[in-house]
Design a protein around this motif. Structure first.
Motif, PDB file in Angstrom:
ATOM      1  N   TYR A  36       0.848  -1.185   0.000  1.00  0.00           N
ATOM      2  CA  TYR A  36       0.000   0.000   0.000  1.00  0.00           C
ATOM      3  C   TYR A  36       0.882   1.233   0.000  1.00  0.00           C
ATOM      4  O   TYR A  36       1.950   1.240   0.628  1.00  0.00           O
ATOM      5  CB  TYR A  36      -0.889   0.040   1.248  1.00  0.00           C
ATOM      6  CG  TYR A  36      -1.931  -1.044   1.282  1.00  0.00           C
ATOM      7  CD1 TYR A  36      -3.234  -0.787   0.868  1.00  0.00           C
ATOM      8  CD2 TYR A  36      -1.623  -2.311   1.721  1.00  0.00           C
ATOM      9  CE1 TYR A  36      -4.199  -1.775   0.900  1.00  0.00           C
ATOM     10  CE2 TYR A  36      -2.585  -3.312   1.752  1.00  0.00           C
ATOM     11  CZ  TYR A  36      -3.868  -3.031   1.346  1.00  0.00           C
ATOM     12  OH  TYR A  36      -4.834  -4.011   1.381  1.00  0.00           O
ATOM     13  N   LYS A  37       0.426   2.272  -0.682  1.00  0.00           N
ATOM     14  CA  LYS A  37       1.122   3.559  -0.679  1.00  0.00           C
ATOM     15  C   LYS A  37       0.238   4.557   0.054  1.00  0.00           C
ATOM     16  O   LYS A  37      -0.934   4.722  -0.268  1.00  0.00           O
ATOM     17  CB  LYS A  37       1.386   4.030  -2.105  1.00  0.00           C
ATOM     18  CG  LYS A  37       2.211   5.312  -2.149  1.00  0.00           C
ATOM     19  CD  LYS A  37       2.488   5.751  -3.568  1.00  0.00           C
ATOM     20  CE  LYS A  37       3.712   5.042  -4.080  1.00  0.00           C
ATOM     21  NZ  LYS A  37       4.188   5.618  -5.354  1.00  0.00           N
ATOM     22  N   TYR A  38       0.828   5.222   1.055  1.00  0.00           N
ATOM     23  CA  TYR A  38       0.131   6.232   1.856  1.00  0.00           C
ATOM     24  C   TYR A  38       0.662   7.603   1.460  1.00  0.00           C
ATOM     25  O   TYR A  38       1.864   7.770   1.237  1.00  0.00           O
ATOM     26  CB  TYR A  38       0.357   5.963   3.350  1.00  0.00           C
ATOM     27  CG  TYR A  38      -0.307   4.672   3.767  1.00  0.00           C
ATOM     28  CD1 TYR A  38      -1.599   4.669   4.257  1.00  0.00           C
ATOM     29  CD2 TYR A  38       0.348   3.455   3.612  1.00  0.00           C
ATOM     30  CE1 TYR A  38      -2.229   3.477   4.601  1.00  0.00           C
ATOM     31  CE2 TYR A  38      -0.272   2.265   3.943  1.00  0.00           C
ATOM     32  CZ  TYR A  38      -1.562   2.285   4.440  1.00  0.00           C
ATOM     33  OH  TYR A  38      -2.187   1.112   4.759  1.00  0.00           O
ATOM     34  N   PHE A  39      -0.237   8.582   1.387  1.00  0.00           N
ATOM     35  CA  PHE A  39       0.087   9.899   0.853  1.00  0.00           C
ATOM     36  C   PHE A  39       0.132  10.976   1.931  1.00  0.00           C
ATOM     37  O   PHE A  39      -0.577  10.889   2.937  1.00  0.00           O
ATOM     38  CB  PHE A  39      -0.948  10.302  -0.208  1.00  0.00           C
ATOM     39  CG  PHE A  39      -1.013   9.324  -1.347  1.00  0.00           C
ATOM     40  CD1 PHE A  39      -0.080   9.382  -2.370  1.00  0.00           C
ATOM     41  CD2 PHE A  39      -1.969   8.328  -1.380  1.00  0.00           C
ATOM     42  CE1 PHE A  39      -0.123   8.471  -3.415  1.00  0.00           C
ATOM     43  CE2 PHE A  39      -2.023   7.409  -2.421  1.00  0.00           C
ATOM     44  CZ  PHE A  39      -1.093   7.485  -3.442  1.00  0.00           C
ATOM     45  N   ASP A  40       0.970  11.987   1.687  1.00  0.00           N
ATOM     46  CA  ASP A  40       1.108  13.156   2.569  1.00  0.00           C
ATOM     47  C   ASP A  40       1.521  12.771   3.986  1.00  0.00           C
ATOM     48  O   ASP A  40       1.023  13.312   4.966  1.00  0.00           O
ATOM     49  CB  ASP A  40      -0.187  13.978   2.589  1.00  0.00           C
ATOM     50  CG  ASP A  40      -0.557  14.484   1.202  1.00  0.00           C
ATOM     51  OD1 ASP A  40       0.362  14.886   0.455  1.00  0.00           O
ATOM     52  OD2 ASP A  40      -1.757  14.461   0.865  1.00  0.00           O
ATOM     53  N   LYS A  66      -5.375   6.994   8.921  1.00  0.00           N
ATOM     54  CA  LYS A  66      -4.937   8.378   9.163  1.00  0.00           C
ATOM     55  C   LYS A  66      -4.561   9.099   7.870  1.00  0.00           C
ATOM     56  O   LYS A  66      -4.513  10.309   7.829  1.00  0.00           O
ATOM     57  CB  LYS A  66      -3.729   8.407  10.102  1.00  0.00           C
ATOM     58  CG  LYS A  66      -3.898   7.661  11.399  1.00  0.00           C
ATOM     59  CD  LYS A  66      -4.517   8.514  12.454  1.00  0.00           C
ATOM     60  CE  LYS A  66      -4.413   7.800  13.782  1.00  0.00           C
ATOM     61  NZ  LYS A  66      -5.606   7.809  14.556  1.00  0.00           N
ATOM     62  N   TYR A  67      -4.248   8.344   6.833  1.00  0.00           N
ATOM     63  CA  TYR A  67      -3.770   8.904   5.573  1.00  0.00           C
ATOM     64  C   TYR A  67      -4.536   8.287   4.407  1.00  0.00           C
ATOM     65  O   TYR A  67      -4.939   7.127   4.461  1.00  0.00           O
ATOM     66  CB  TYR A  67      -2.276   8.617   5.378  1.00  0.00           C
ATOM     67  CG  TYR A  67      -1.409   9.237   6.441  1.00  0.00           C
ATOM     68  CD1 TYR A  67      -0.986  10.559   6.332  1.00  0.00           C
ATOM     69  CD2 TYR A  67      -1.019   8.507   7.557  1.00  0.00           C
ATOM     70  CE1 TYR A  67      -0.200  11.136   7.306  1.00  0.00           C
ATOM     71  CE2 TYR A  67      -0.227   9.080   8.547  1.00  0.00           C
ATOM     72  CZ  TYR A  67       0.179  10.395   8.415  1.00  0.00           C
ATOM     73  OH  TYR A  67       0.954  10.969   9.373  1.00  0.00           O
ATOM     74  N   LYS A  68      -4.660   9.050   3.340  1.00  0.00           N
ATOM     75  CA  LYS A  68      -5.205   8.491   2.097  1.00  0.00           C
ATOM     76  C   LYS A  68      -4.200   7.468   1.579  1.00  0.00           C
ATOM     77  O   LYS A  68      -2.988   7.629   1.764  1.00  0.00           O
ATOM     78  CB  LYS A  68      -5.417   9.590   1.062  1.00  0.00           C
ATOM     79  CG  LYS A  68      -6.532  10.538   1.416  1.00  0.00           C
ATOM     80  CD  LYS A  68      -6.712  11.569   0.322  1.00  0.00           C
ATOM     81  CE  LYS A  68      -7.813  12.532   0.720  1.00  0.00           C
ATOM     82  NZ  LYS A  68      -8.026  13.565  -0.282  1.00  0.00           N
ATOM     83  N   PHE A  69      -4.718   6.450   0.906  1.00  0.00           N
ATOM     84  CA  PHE A  69      -3.833   5.387   0.437  1.00  0.00           C
ATOM     85  C   PHE A  69      -4.380   4.762  -0.834  1.00  0.00           C
ATOM     86  O   PHE A  69      -5.530   4.973  -1.223  1.00  0.00           O
ATOM     87  CB  PHE A  69      -3.668   4.314   1.509  1.00  0.00           C
ATOM     88  CG  PHE A  69      -4.927   3.515   1.764  1.00  0.00           C
ATOM     89  CD1 PHE A  69      -5.153   2.347   1.073  1.00  0.00           C
ATOM     90  CD2 PHE A  69      -5.875   3.946   2.672  1.00  0.00           C
ATOM     91  CE1 PHE A  69      -6.308   1.599   1.292  1.00  0.00           C
ATOM     92  CE2 PHE A  69      -7.039   3.224   2.904  1.00  0.00           C
ATOM     93  CZ  PHE A  69      -7.247   2.046   2.206  1.00  0.00           C
ATOM     94  N   GLU A  70      -3.510   3.977  -1.472  1.00  0.00           N
ATOM     95  CA  GLU A  70      -3.938   3.135  -2.580  1.00  0.00           C
ATOM     96  C   GLU A  70      -3.231   1.802  -2.453  1.00  0.00           C
ATOM     97  O   GLU A  70      -2.083   1.724  -2.014  1.00  0.00           O
ATOM     98  CB  GLU A  70      -3.666   3.775  -3.946  1.00  0.00           C
ATOM     99  CG  GLU A  70      -2.235   3.724  -4.409  1.00  0.00           C
ATOM    100  CD  GLU A  70      -2.051   4.238  -5.823  1.00  0.00           C
ATOM    101  OE1 GLU A  70      -2.550   3.590  -6.773  1.00  0.00           O
ATOM    102  OE2 GLU A  70      -1.400   5.274  -5.975  1.00  0.00           O
TER     103      GLU A  70
END
Length: 73
Positions: A36-40, A66-70
């Motif tokens: 998964y990649k978490y942003f900001d 806590k963070y947006k992810f894909e």
């Protein structure tokens, strides 16, 4: 692109993390192989993650939800 990486040899859930400071993304690879990649994500989160007594507990308390992810795979 500046990257920091760390592998967890003693975690049952987290295998590897990579932080890219240029864009604030945190890649988390689980022992299941899912990624998964978490942003900001703030830069300090990587160092806290690495230093935490339990990678899984740190992830659940400070990254998950806590963070947006894909999901990558």
């Amino acid at each position: 692109m500046a990257k920091k990486a760390h592998s967890f040899t003693d975690s049952d859930s987290i295998a590897h993390i990579v932080y890219e400071s240029d864009d604030g993304t945190l890649l988390v690879e689980f022992t299941s192989g899912r990624q998964y990649k978490y942003f900001d994500v703030e830069a300090a989160r990587f160092d806290e993650f690495v230093a935490a007594p339990s990678a899984g507990k740190y992830f659940n308390a400070n990254i998950l939800n806590k963070y947006k992810f894909e999901r990558l795979k």
